[in-house]
Design an enzyme around this catalytic site. Structure first.
Site, PDB file in Angstrom:
ATOM      1  N   LYS A 177      -6.352   5.516 -27.864  1.00  0.00           N
ATOM      2  CA  LYS A 177      -5.760   4.678 -28.713  1.00  0.00           C
ATOM      3  C   LYS A 177      -5.315   3.104 -28.004  1.00  0.00           C
ATOM      4  CE  LYS A 177      -3.962   7.243 -32.961  1.00  0.00           C
ATOM      5  NZ  LYS A 177      -2.585   7.559 -33.580  1.00  0.00           N
ATOM      6  N   LYS A 200     -16.349  10.975 -34.731  1.00  0.00           N
ATOM      7  CA  LYS A 200     -15.709  11.393 -35.867  1.00  0.00           C
ATOM      8  C   LYS A 200     -15.573  10.506 -37.020  1.00  0.00           C
ATOM      9  CE  LYS A 200     -11.075  11.410 -34.923  1.00  0.00           C
ATOM     10  NZ  LYS A 200      -9.567  11.436 -35.196  1.00  0.00           N
ATOM     11  N   LYS A 256     -10.192   6.652 -39.804  1.00  0.00           N
ATOM     12  CA  LYS A 256      -9.541   5.436 -40.673  1.00  0.00           C
ATOM     13  C   LYS A 256      -9.643   4.232 -39.914  1.00  0.00           C
ATOM     14  CE  LYS A 256      -5.689   8.056 -42.409  1.00  0.00           C
ATOM     15  NZ  LYS A 256      -4.335   8.573 -42.031  1.00  0.00           N
TER      16      LYS A 256
END
Ligand code: AMP
Ligand code: TRP
Length: 340
Positions: free
Chosen positions: A118, A202, A205
């Site tokens: 992230k 994957k 969002k």
């Protein structure tokens, strides 16, 4: 050790109120939650404290929380059977997270791959909360002495950290049976739903391409269009699951098909072996719409009455506090605070 833990089994899991939920969240989490509630005591948390580890618009946060609550209910989670509440309404989370900050080691957090993914090159500019995120997650689970944690595969490492924290707390304070070592429940279809645009990534969002995911709020037309455009390869539908290993895009779609239809991947292949991808995708789109349209419909009905959702969340928050508060009070006594 976990097998010396004498307490009751309790399921705990959390979903962040950031962005729209997608098929990966449904198959990897919500659908499993609705099944588990029939077998075990279940506590499901909308983790708004985790959400603010990255900037959130204060005007939208409460609505995002209601959106997740509606998705839980629409997926079949029954508030009479399971507790569905939002994290910030129960103080035990933040309090226990602080105690666990003093148990967890910096070296353990430095190994967390989700933070590295992230933060990328910007780790110096990220919030301390984003770095500390897995410690709060451990506090979530252990404030309820959660023994089983249904999550997607991406959460495996965070669950290992939760076990390390539980074990170190039990050991350091000489209370070997106090916290359970929570077990992940990851297996089964839907544990890793892949992007429609890239079978090696994957479904997420945060993917900039909306075509990479099916959102729970997508209309039937949009779902069919996204599946029609999903990436495959120039071959036909293979005959054996072995052949899927070298064809990630096809493998991703077959896995979604199997999870939605509640059949094995081998059965999906038996039905479509040797066929073109056009008809295969049509069949997949039909199943996806059959499964998701009623959920989207129900979600919209729940969202039409935000006051009722708020009442449900408040009631559940009180129930959650009744479980977590005595556990955190015990922690205070174990640590040795005056007046505890
Ligand atoms: P998040 O949206 O990251 O808060 O995730 C909520 C839940 O959905 C967690 O249990 C995740 O592990 C799960 N999840 C998220 N993305 C996927 C995916 N692509 N496949 C399977 N499970 C997922
Ligand atoms: N980190 C989880 C995710 O991104 C959400 C989460 C927070 C969670 N607290 C939890 C999951 C406790 C399971 C148990 O998906």
């Amino acid at each position: 050790m976990s097998d010396t833990y004498q307490g009751p089994n309790r399921v705990f899991s959390g979903v962040q109120p950031t962005g729209a939920l997608h098929l990966g969240n449904y198959l990897g989490a919500l659908k499993k939650f609705a099944i588990l509630q029939h077998d075990m005591e279940c506590v499901f948390c909308i983790v708004d404290l985790h959400a603010i580890t990255t900037p959130q618009d204060p005007k939208l946060l409460a609505d995002q929380t209601r959106h997740i609550a509606a998705a839980f209910l629409a997926s079949g989670v029954d508030p009479k059977k399971a507790i569905v509440y939002n994290q910030s309404s129960v103080r035990a989370h933040t309090e226990l997270a602080w105690y666990f900050n003093c148990v967890a080691r910096i070296g353990w957090l430095n190994r967390m791959t989700q933070f590295k993914d992230k933060a990328g090159k910007n780790s110096e500019k990220m919030s301390v909360g984003l770095y500390d995120y897995p410690v709060l997650q451990a506090a979530d689970i252990l404030a309820f002495k959660g023994t089983h944690v249904p999550v997607g595969e991406d959460q495996k490492q965070h669950l290992e950290l939760s076990r390390d924290i539980a074990q170190k707390f039990n050991h350091d304070y000489g209370v070997p049976h106090f916290f359970p070592l929570p077990k992940p429940l990851i297996k089964g279809p839907g544990a890793k739903v892949m992007s429609l645009r890239d079978g090696t990534k994957k479904m997420s969002k945060s993917d900039p391409s909306d075509a990479s995911r099916i959102n729970l709020t997508d209309s039937a037309d949009v779902i069919a269009k996204k599946i029609r455009k999903a990436k495959t390869d120039s071959g036909t539908v293979p005959e054996t699951t072995k052949e899927l290993e070298a064809r990630p895009d096809v493998a991703g779609l077959v896995a979604i098909y199997a999870a939605l239809a509640n059949i094995s991947e081998a059965d999906v292949l038996t039905q479509h072996a040797g066929g073109q991808f056009g008809p295969f995708k049509q069949a997949l789109a039909d199943i996806a719409v059959d499964v998701l349209a009623p959920i989207t419909d129900l979600m919209n009905r729940y969202l039409a009455d935000p006051d009722e959702l708020d009442r449900m969340l408040s009631r559940a928050g009180d129930q959650a506090a009744q479980i977590a508060d005595p556990i955190v009070a015990d922690v205070r006594r174990i640590i040795g605070f005056r007046g505890a």
